[in-house]
Design a protein around this motif. Structure first.
Motif, short mmCIF file in Angstrom:
data_model
loop_
_atom_site.label_atom_id
_atom_site.label_comp_id
_atom_site.label_asym_id
_atom_site.label_seq_id
_atom_site.Cartn_x
_atom_site.Cartn_y
_atom_site.Cartn_z
N HIS A 1 -4.15 -7.09 2.72
CA HIS A 1 -4.35 -6.35 1.47
C HIS A 1 -3.38 -6.91 0.44
O HIS A 1 -2.19 -6.97 0.68
N ARG B 1 -10.26 4.58 7.70
CA ARG B 1 -10.20 3.17 8.10
C ARG B 1 -11.56 2.49 8.05
O ARG B 1 -11.68 1.34 8.45
N ALA C 1 0.81 -1.20 0.00
CA ALA C 1 0.00 0.00 0.00
C ALA C 1 0.85 1.27 0.00
O ALA C 1 0.37 2.33 -0.35
N ALA C 2 2.10 1.15 0.41
CA ALA C 2 2.98 2.31 0.38
C ALA C 2 3.13 2.73 -1.07
O ALA C 2 3.87 2.13 -1.83
N GLU D 1 -2.55 8.22 4.51
CA GLU D 1 -2.42 6.82 4.09
C GLU D 1 -1.88 5.98 5.24
O GLU D 1 -2.31 4.85 5.48
N ALA E 1 -4.49 5.21 7.69
CA ALA E 1 -5.41 4.19 7.18
C ALA E 1 -4.78 2.80 7.27
O ALA E 1 -5.49 1.81 7.33
N ASN E 2 -3.46 2.73 7.28
CA ASN E 2 -2.79 1.43 7.21
C ASN E 2 -2.41 0.83 8.55
O ASN E 2 -2.16 -0.36 8.63
N LEU E 3 -2.27 1.67 9.58
CA LEU E 3 -1.85 1.14 10.89
C LEU E 3 -2.73 -0.03 11.27
O LEU E 3 -3.94 0.01 11.11
N THR E 4 -2.13 -1.08 11.81
CA THR E 4 -2.95 -2.24 12.16
C THR E 4 -3.09 -2.38 13.67
O THR E 4 -2.30 -1.80 14.44
N ASP F 1 -7.60 1.17 16.65
CA ASP F 1 -9.01 1.53 16.51
C ASP F 1 -9.56 2.11 17.81
O ASP F 1 -10.29 3.10 17.80
N LEU G 1 5.00 6.77 5.32
CA LEU G 1 4.43 5.54 4.78
C LEU G 1 4.96 4.33 5.54
O LEU G 1 4.21 3.39 5.84
N LEU H 1 -12.29 -3.43 3.10
CA LEU H 1 -11.30 -4.14 3.90
C LEU H 1 -10.88 -3.30 5.10
O LEU H 1 -10.76 -2.08 5.00
N ARG H 2 -10.64 -3.97 6.20
CA ARG H 2 -10.12 -3.30 7.39
C ARG H 2 -8.60 -3.21 7.27
O ARG H 2 -7.98 -4.01 6.57
N PRO H 3 -7.99 -2.25 8.01
CA PRO H 3 -6.53 -2.16 7.96
C PRO H 3 -5.85 -3.46 8.37
O PRO H 3 -4.79 -3.80 7.84
N SER H 4 -6.48 -4.19 9.29
CA SER H 4 -5.84 -5.42 9.76
C SER H 4 -6.04 -6.58 8.79
O SER H 4 -5.42 -7.63 8.94
#
Lengths: 422, 1066
Positions: free
Chosen positions: A345, B398, A16-17, B362, B365-368, B373, B331, A339-342
């Motif tokens: 992807h 997210r 995704a980067a 971005e 949005a990507n942090l897991t 949350d 990123l 889709l969730r971030p977790s």
């Protein structure tokens, strides 16, 4: 197999980067020195219909210069070199093209029996490679290509371009992230092509180097129209569309359901062949493969399929069906999933060729890495072998052999005509 | 499993009959193949292939088979091609017994490669030994082949011999490659002194895979030296990545700092996949030492490693002055960071600019992790307004549904920017179940920006509710309880964005509200209405609203909706008087100029005299006129005269006028000459009432108000494609299916004759028919062609039946019967003093057929086949045919049974099916006597409906092999006495030969065909009875091409009349 698949998903997860960091062309490994501009120099081998597609796309890309073209039919090479202009050279023998130091990357669109040799030799010569699917004619050749990619540290894009189509990616993400529930069945259905070939013996056309066209394939006298399209349906050069088309959707099946290629598959199936005409590949097939955990892969030609063309992932909670024009699901609400971030992807690529050209500059693995195409090609070949032997076979992904059936293993490789090897 | 077995059995394919278990005379097959040189049938080759692949399941049979092959291989009677084929089969099924015979061929100039193919395929030590032994006697290409095979076989015993070849320059490359493939320690030792770097790399890779990193390193480490070519250094790095050895790791990580950018970048790619945590540590150390470009690459690599321990080091780089580094860090932080980095990312997203802001978003949005949350939900609830807004944005990015309660709270409390941001995020992630809460918030909102944002949110979330009434009802309730006019206005705005008739009936009355706030909100909501339902209300407002701003808003709303309505002109004409301001008139002209019709030209001309918009009207008139110059040349000519008078400096108008006059001049000259010619040829008492030169004239008038015009048909001029004679037959009206000509004002007491010309000028194989008011006038007729055959146009004169002309109006239809389209060159009407007594050509069709279609497997183009079926059935004038594309509605309709026959050109068992009511409707209709004709894949229409097989007789079973490949085959007539097939004999077609029909219902087969695949006969057409209904099913007719075979057309036409209980056609 497991290792390479998990590695791929690892890479994909970070895809995704999205602001790629480009290396300028001048730092790419060119024995010939610095490029006059920052454009990539590419060569195209095989100028039939698919090679023509690549040529047209490349010619329209200002970041690229088509610097060399090659076809065993000399007039075709001359014609394309003239079309390209700008110093593009024409070659009949691809080895001559590969010896040009200024080339950064090679596009290969020759018949299947050439894919492995040309890929390996191009990478050995320090070129990055975009090679049309299927990856290889046999499983052993495909393994050799995988080894070469990792041996030379080159960028290799397989021509399974559905990986750069968001519909397919989304279907796979639904399947991999459990939105369908536990996966039960994956169904792959593809067209089986034209079979009614009637080829007359004839003189080799002027300008065609027939011996070079045959390359590693066993020598048989020339027949009319052999070298354009008909070769798809002759096992000396291709396993048929069960392999050559099959690999597209099979690749998606394995992308969405990696468990299919994780350990072993029990495979059995039947196929139909024609006794008239020259085609000796199957034109209809029905193959069923099962993992030790009970996940089922069904593989059909479109006409035999219960679901029609495409790939269908069916789980306990529903299914998603995808092909090049359609994406539908049951329940339809699956299509609204965000889709969730977790969630996992998958690798994002909007255009297969652009993705390859970017990766040349970033040195990342492209959207269709060699191991994936090798697995998909292998799955189709295993299916073909199962229908031909008529036996229930056990395929071992790690060993890349059938268990307890050395006769079936004899169908995994073919000696090449001297001096060709991989 | 059962599916496969079942399929295998039922298919009765060749494979099932030719397997080794059967009594195939394989010796006879081998003898046949011995003669093969491409010119014989390939059947024995197929048997040989199949036998070879299957025989290996039985050792005894395999040995016998291999011996047969070896004998045939040695037989000088065998053709060279056959001998190659035998070698290929031995590669699959040979045994050690054939090794000597094959080894003998290794120096055969023709068969050496094929023999080696067989030996290598054997995978046997005996074969390996034979290959080793052959090295001494072979030379050149044959020798290199044997060396290569030993490498492929990984034959460790060959190492010494192969090493010997390393000293011979001709053979060294092949030997080095073979040794690299064998890659035993001794092979590696032999290669150590070689200068073949590629062989060393290959051997090193194989040693590495065998776990012998030390040998691998010793082979390839020298290739990493700075003086080596970059591609060799990169290759070595790539290999080292797979080595589990400290030395390899050190070399690899060291290369990340290499001065060569390409080498360093490749080393970084390798570091990305290194498993050891030390790689992360090393990369973070390198980070501080590196210049910006390299630093960004390292950050990207750290991100891809997804090792959370890098987060602090990566976070430090977020503030780097170089954008490239900062973006890479942001990123990467998205990949390796956690909830503790949220605040930093939120700050950059709130205060950063351009690429940094985008990268921070971005990353958020990507942090897991669930902790992220939870932190976002908490962050929305408290903190500075800026930080809270950033968290609100993160929730949106997210798709964090869990944040909805916090967002609802933030949309009411907090400062205005936070409220607006929360509303916007709710618009993105709110669910249908949040709708009522949002409506309540909207009713309670206290300031305009929040109200507007929430109104949009309500509309966006409302669109996720499928039932329109459930969207409107909560708004209606809130409107009833809201007190403040501003709140009620906001609710009207939301209703407007939702649209539809229910919302309209709530909003429309308030446009006339005494409260100016409510009235304004209602008018604006109506003007922005998303569907055409508001056009009527808006037209009324455009005429009557008191506030001029409202009139303008309403007018523009109508213009906007009119464009999408399909009746644009009538709407525009209606509001034309209310366009008062110059601006309104300009808007109106803009809408007019996109419509090509005489009416829109008239509208533009009307405004030409308005001094406020003369220039704009002139532009619009020219624009519209361009599209009309051929069909309405006279009107365009007149219009341009006025345009040029009103707006002198309009060169485009002058050009257009010239074009119009040219068309007009040519037309009038030609038309006049033609009229005279036709009129002179008429007998006394007859006169030419009206004449159309199709392609030039759109309409003509005659005596007593008679009018003749082209109702359907586009224009084309063949003379533009290469002229050979100036004739009116060169311009045509054409259409894909029908050209329709209308006429009115015919005198009830007079008799008329239809004259026309037609021409297949470009030799497109046209055939056409003509009917008047549904009555056949000219049966299918092939048109004369100019190209190739040099035939002139055909002229026709046909008296019209009095019964069709009596009511004063007729419609003449020219219908396509073959080729791509239908053409008409000229049409005219001749009038006689008194009505002749002409008998009606036919009566009204006695029976009705309904074609049910509209859904099919994508390969079946029902939009092409359904009309084709209609036309071929309608060739029998006793039956009228209609098409219904809504199968569900058609089959559910209570009047289904009033049809005499249903033609099912439809397949839809899975998409989902039309439902029980439709199926029952079909069943009942047939049971009660309506006939049924099933076309091609209609045999699979309802595959999961048990009753279907009783009605259709046989049903597509997807478990069977579907059909032979599309291609030519012969259909045999089984019963030439049946009403449908009477007198027919076998015929050739090009179609799909269906082989998967299943069922036990008694049927009477009329035609069958033999499969090319399994040589079995399959029914192509059959009949049966269901209740009182006659049923016919044919699997023929995959597409129009297949349906167009004359015999197939006859089958379907006769079957339809038979099923409709009509007597056989005469």
């Amino acid at each position: 197999m497991t290792a390479s698949l998990s590695r791929r998903s690892f890479l994909a997860a970070s895809a995704a980067a999205s602001l790629p960091l480009f290396l300028p062309t001048r730092v790419l490994a060119r024995a010939g020195g610095i490029a006059p501009s920052d454009r990539l120099n590419v060569g195209v081998i095989g100028l039939g219909s698919r090679g023509n597609d690549h040529f047209r796309n490349l010619a329209g890309d200002p970041s690229v210069r088509v610097a060399a073209v090659c076809d065993v039919f000399r007039p075709q090479a001359d014609l394309f070199a003239q079309k390209a202009g700008n110093g593009c050279t024409a070659h009949q023998d691809f080895r001559e093209l590969l010896s040009k130091p200024e080339l950064d990357a090679i596009f290969i669109a020759a018949p299947e029996n050439w894919h492995a040799i040309m890929s390996v030799q191009a990478m050995q010569a320090g070129k990055d490679v975009y090679c049309e699917k299927a990856l290889s004619l046999t499983v052993a050749e495909g393994r050799a290509v995988c080894d070469a990619v990792r041996r030379y540290g080159r960028v290799f894009q397989a021509g399974t371009q559905q990986r750069s189509d968001g519909r397919f990616r989304f279907a796979c993400e639904l399947a991999r992230n459990g939105y369908l529930g536990k996966l039960k069945t994956v169904t792959v259905s593809v067209p089986s092509g034209r079979r009614e070939l009637h080829m007359k013996p004839g003189a080799v056309p002027a300008g065609l180097d027939y011996d070079l066209w045959l390359g590693p394939a066993v020598h048989k006298p020339y027949r009319e129209n052999l070298c354009s399209y008909n070769w798809y349906f002759l096992t000396d050069y291709c396993a048929g569309w069960i392999q050559s088309w099959g690999v597209h959707h099979m690749d998606i099946a394995l992308w969405g359901a990696p468990a299919l290629a994780a350990s072993t598959l029990e495979v059995e199936g039947s196929a139909d062949f024609l006794t008239t005409g020259d085609a000796d590949v199957s034109f209809g097939w029905n193959v069923r493969a099962t993992t030790p955990e009970g996940l089922v892969l069904q593989f059909f030609d479109d006409a035999s399929s219960p679901h029609g063309h495409g790939v269908r992932f069916e789980g306990e909670n529903g299914f998603v069906h995808v092909d090049r024009g359609r994406l539908f699901a049951e329940p339809a609400s699956l299509l609204d999933v965000v889709l969730r971030p977790s969630d996992e992807h998958l690798y994002r690529s909007r255009n297969h060729q652009t993705n390859f050209l970017e990766c040349i500059r970033t040195r990342r693995d492209p959207a269709a890495p060699v191991e994936a195409c090798h697995a998909a090609t292998t799955a189709t070949l295993v299916a073909d072998i199962a229908t031909r032997t008529g036996r229930k076979l056990t395929w071992d992904w790690k060993a890349e052999r059938f268990r307890r059936d050395d006769s079936a293993n004899r169908l995994l490789s073919r000696a090449m005509r001297s001096p060709w090897s991989v | 499993m059962s599916t496969i077995l079942c399929t295998a059995l039922l298919l009765a394919t060749i494979t099932a009959t030719m397997g080794p278990a059967q009594t195939t005379d394989i010796a006879a097959v081998v003898r046949e193949v011995q003669r093969y040189d491409y010119t014989q049938p390939r059947a024995p080759l197929f048997t040989l292939d199949d036998y070879a692949a299957r025989v290996t399941g039985d050792v005894g049979q395999q040995k016998a088979f291999a011996a047969l092959l070896a004998t045939a291989l040695a037989d000088p009677q065998s053709t060279p091609l056959a001998r190659t084929l035998f070698c290929q089969k031995l590669a699959v099924a040979g045994t050690d017994a054939e090794v000597p015979a094959l080894a003998k061929l290794l120096d055969d100039p023709q068969l050496a490669d094929a023999a080696r193919l067989a030996l290598e395929g054997l995978r046997s030590p005996v074969a390996d030994a034979a290959l080793r032994a052959s090295l001494a006697r072979l030379e050149g290409r044959a020798l290199h082949g044997a060396i290569q095979s030993l490498g492929n076989r990984r034959d460790a015993e060959a190492v010494t011999k192969l090493a010997g070849f390393l000293r011979q320059p001709d053979h060294a490359p092949a030997a080095a490659q073979a040794l690299a493939a064998i890659a035993t320690p001794s092979a590696a030792a032999a290669l150590a002194d070689s200068n073949d770097t590629d062989a060393k790399l290959r051997c090193a890779q194989r040693r590495m895979a065998a776990g012998d990193a030390a040998t691998a390193l010793s082979l390839c480490k020298p290739l990493l030296a700075p003086g080596q070519p970059a591609d060799r250094r990169v290759a070595t790095l790539s290999l080292l990545a797979r080595a589990d050895a400290p030395e390899a790791r050190a070399l690899l990580l060291g290369a990340i700092g290499d001065t060569d950018d390409f080498v360093a970048a490749s080393a970084l790619r390798v570091a990305v996949i290194a498993k050891e945590a030390v790689a992360t540590t090393f990369l973070t150390e390198q980070l501080k030492k590196s210049a910006p470009a390299r630093r960004a690459l390292i950050l990207a690599a750290l991100g891809e490693r997804r090792d959370g321990s890098a987060a602090p080091a990566v976070a430090e780089e977020v503030g780097h002055p170089d954008d490239q580094v900062a973006v890479a860090a942001l990123l990467a932080l998205g990949a390796v960071g956690n909830e503790r980095n949220l605040e930093l990312l939120a700050r950059v997203s709130a205060t950063g600019k351009g690429v940094r802001k985008a990268a921070a978003e971005e990353a958020m949005a990507n942090l897991t992790g669930d902790a992220v949350d939870r932190a976002i939900c908490a962050g929305i609830a408290s903190g500075t307004t800026e930080a809270r807004s950033a968290m609100v944005a993160a929730a949106g990015l997210r798709n964090l549904v869990a944040a909805v309660p916090a967002l609802l709270a933030a949309a009411t409390g907090g400062e205005e920017p936070l409220r607006v941001a929360s509303a916007q995020t709710l618009a993105k992630i709110g669910r249908a179940s949040d709708y009522e809460s949002l409506v309540q918030l909207l009713g309670a909102a206290a300031d305009t920006p929040t109200r507007e944002a929430l109104a949009d949110t309500v509309a966006a979330v409302g669109r996720r509710i499928p039932d329109a009434r459930q969207r409107v009802a909560p708004l209606q309730a809130a409107f009833g309880t809201a007190a403040a006019p501003e709140s009620r206005a906001a609710l009207l705005r939301a209703l407007g964005a939702i649209g539809g008739p229910d919302a309209l009936s709530l909003v429309a009355p308030h446009a006339a509200s005494a409260d100016p706030i409510l009235a304004d909100a209602a008018v604006r909501a109506l003007a922005a209405w998303p569907d055409v339902s508001a056009a009527e209300t808006l037209a009324g407002l455009a005429a009557q609203a008191k506030d001029p701003v409202h009139r303008t808003l309403a007018l523009r709303g109508v213009l906007r909706l009119a464009a999408a309505s399909g009746q644009a002109i009538s709407w525009i004409e209606r509001i034309r008087p209310f366009a008062k301001s110059a601006d309104d008139k300009r808007q109106l002209l803009a809408a007019v100029s996109s419509l090509k019709s005489p009416e829109s030209l008239g509208l533009a001309m009307g405004l030409l005299v308005d001094p406020e918009v003369t220039a704009e009207a002139a532009v619009a008139a020219v624009q519209v006129g361009k599209g009309l110059v051929r069909s309405h040349a006279a009107e365009v000519d007149a219009a341009m005269t006025k345009v040029l008078a009103a707006a002198k400096d309009t060169p485009e108008a002058a050009d257009l006028q010239a074009q119009a006059r040219k068309a007009l001049g040519a037309k009038s000259m030609k038309s006049k000459a033609r009229r005279d010619t036709i009129a002179q040829a008429l007998p006394a008492g007859a006169q030419l009432a009206a004449y159309l030169d199709c392609g030039v004239d759109a309409a003509d008038s005659g005596p007593g108000g008679l009018r003749l015009w082209v109702e359907q048909g586009r224009t084309f001029d063949w003379s533009e494609t290469g002229d050979e004679a100036e004739t009116s037959a060169l311009t045509v009206a054409f259409d894909g299916g029908r050209v329709r000509i209308g006429a009115t004002g015919l005198h009830p007491a007079k008799a008329y004759e239809l004259g026309f010309t037609w021409w297949d000028h470009d030799n497109n194989q046209r055939a056409q028919s003509v009917s008047v008011d549904g009555q056949p006038l000219v049966a299918k007729t092939v048109l004369p062609a100019w190209h190739g055959r040099q035939q002139g146009p055909a002229t026709w004169a046909k008296p019209l039946p009095a019964e069709v002309t009596r009511d004063g109006t007729i419609e003449i239809v020219f219908k396509q019967e073959a080729a791509g389209n239908v053409v008409v060159s000229e049409v005219w009407l001749v009038e006689r003093g008194t009505a002749a007594t002409i008998p009606a050509a036919t009566t009204k069709p006695a029976k009705r057929a309904l074609i049910v279609t509209g859904m099919e497997y994508p390969g079946h183009k029902w939009r092409e086949t359904a009309p084709f079926l209609r036309d071929l059935i309608a060739e029998d004038a006793r039956i009228g045919v209609e098409i219904n594309e809504d199968a569900k509605a058609a089959l559910e309709s209570p009047s289904l049974g009033s049809n005499d026959v249903i033609v099912l050109n439809y397949m839809n068992w899975e998409n989902p099916g039309p439902g029980d009511a439709a199926q029952e409707g079909l069943r009942k209709a047939v049971e009660n006597g309506t006939g049924l004709v099933l076309v091609h894949f209609a045999c699979g229409a309802f595959q999961t409906w048990p009753e279907f097989v009783k009605i259709a007789g046989r049903v597509w079973n997807p478990k069977f092999r579907g059909h032979d490949p599309r291609g030519p085959f012969q259909v045999n007539i089984v019963d030439a006495q049946h009403a449908i097939t009477k007198g027919m004999s076998g015929f050739g077609t090009d179609d799909e030969l269906y082989t998967c029909l299943d069922g036990q219902t008694p049927i009477h087969v009329l035609a069958d065909a033999n499969s090319k695949v399994d040589h079995k006969d399959y029914p192509m057409a059959f009949v049966l009875q269901y209740g009182k209904g006659r049923v016919f099913l044919s699997t023929l007719g995959h597409d129009v091409k297949a349906l167009a075979f004359p015999e197939v057309k006859t089958l379907y036409r006769r079957a339809t009349t038979w099923a409709a209980q009509l007597p056989p056609e005469s």
